[in-house]
Design a protein around this motif. Structure first.
Motif, PDB file in Angstrom:
ATOM      1  N   SER A 115       0.836  -1.199   0.000  1.00 47.99           N
ATOM      2  CA  SER A 115       0.000   0.000   0.000  1.00 47.99           C
ATOM      3  C   SER A 115       0.872   1.251   0.000  1.00 47.99           C
ATOM      4  CB  SER A 115      -0.901   0.007   1.235  1.00 47.99           C
ATOM      5  OG  SER A 115      -0.107   0.186   2.408  1.00 47.99           O
ATOM      6  N   SER A 116       0.258   2.366  -0.308  1.00 44.92           N
ATOM      7  CA  SER A 116       0.956   3.652  -0.247  1.00 44.92           C
ATOM      8  C   SER A 116       1.442   3.927   1.171  1.00 44.92           C
ATOM      9  CB  SER A 116       0.041   4.776  -0.715  1.00 44.92           C
ATOM     10  OG  SER A 116      -0.243   4.632  -2.078  1.00 44.92           O
ATOM     11  N   LYS A 117       0.614   3.607   2.155  1.00 43.08           N
ATOM     12  CA  LYS A 117       0.997   3.813   3.557  1.00 43.08           C
ATOM     13  C   LYS A 117       2.251   3.001   3.889  1.00 43.08           C
ATOM     14  CE  LYS A 117      -0.893   3.416   8.251  1.00 43.08           C
ATOM     15  NZ  LYS A 117      -0.201   2.417   8.988  1.00 43.08           N
ATOM     16  N   TYR A 118       2.279   1.763   3.483  1.00 43.89           N
ATOM     17  CA  TYR A 118       3.429   0.899   3.736  1.00 43.89           C
ATOM     18  C   TYR A 118       4.698   1.496   3.102  1.00 43.89           C
ATOM     19  CZ  TYR A 118       6.378  -3.229   4.035  1.00 43.89           C
ATOM     20  OH  TYR A 118       7.412  -4.090   4.315  1.00 43.89           O
ATOM     21  N   LEU A 119       4.580   1.954   1.858  1.00 44.10           N
ATOM     22  CA  LEU A 119       5.744   2.524   1.175  1.00 44.10           C
ATOM     23  C   LEU A 119       6.213   3.803   1.873  1.00 44.10           C
ATOM     24  CD1 LEU A 119       4.810   1.940  -2.574  1.00 44.10           C
ATOM     25  CD2 LEU A 119       6.312   0.563  -1.121  1.00 44.10           C
ATOM     26  N   ARG A 120       5.287   4.663   2.263  1.00 42.73           N
ATOM     27  CA  ARG A 120       5.673   5.902   2.966  1.00 42.73           C
ATOM     28  C   ARG A 120       6.419   5.582   4.256  1.00 42.73           C
ATOM     29  NH1 ARG A 120       0.640   7.524   1.318  1.00 42.73           N
ATOM     30  NH2 ARG A 120      -0.311   6.963   3.301  1.00 42.73           N
TER      31      ARG A 120
END
Length: 159
Positions: A115-120
């Motif tokens: 997810s985007s959250k994981y990558l951030r």
């Protein structure tokens, strides 16, 4: 042009694309185009491609929403855009693009789509091979690579 130019041009044109029921995704080549444009515009500097760079994401969305003809001209702007986190992560499968993780234990497999959250939370930044980065500082190289990618992956009226 030198051998590194031709080697990286070939590598860019061998970028593997996702295939969903016979339909190939151009998200990874489109992200490469966005990175080239972002270098040109001074949005990506120092070979640090940050996932949180909203200007880069905007360039990716703009590039992704266009279709091109064989003359590399934009012919329409209504294509569906793959979410930014997908090509940002999956481009890591290519030999010229790398992700610097905050810790080595955080790296998911290429089969997963984080997810985007994981990558951030888990990525410091992505970066290109230093030799490719150096080549992309030349406007003529950027233009050649851009045209090659468009003609190879994106032109609609293939002869």
């Amino acid at each position: 042009m030198n051998l590194k130019f031709f080697a990286y041009r070939t590598a860019l044109l061998k970028t593997k694309r996702g295939n969903n029921r016979g339909v190939f995704s151009n998200a990874k080549p489109l992200l490469v185009l966005a990175i080239i444009n972002a270098i040109e515009e001074g949005v990506v500097i120092g070979n640090k491609i940050e996932f949180t760079n909203k200007e880069l994401e905007d360039i990716y969305r703009k590039v992704s929403s266009k279709s091109y003809n064989s003359n590399c001209d934009v012919i329409r702007a209504n294509a569906k855009v793959t979410p930014f986190n997908m090509p940002f992560f999956h481009l890591n499968a290519e030999e010229y693009y790398h992700i610097k993780w905050k810790t080595k234990n955080e790296k998911p497999s290429q089969a997963q789509s984080p997810s985007s959250k994981y990558l951030r939370e888990n990525i410091d930044y992505a970066y290109l091979d230093p030799e490719l980065w150096d080549l992309l500082q030349d406007p003529l190289v950027r233009d050649d690579f851009r045209k090659a990618i468009i003609n190879h992956y994106l032109k609609e009226d293939k002869e």
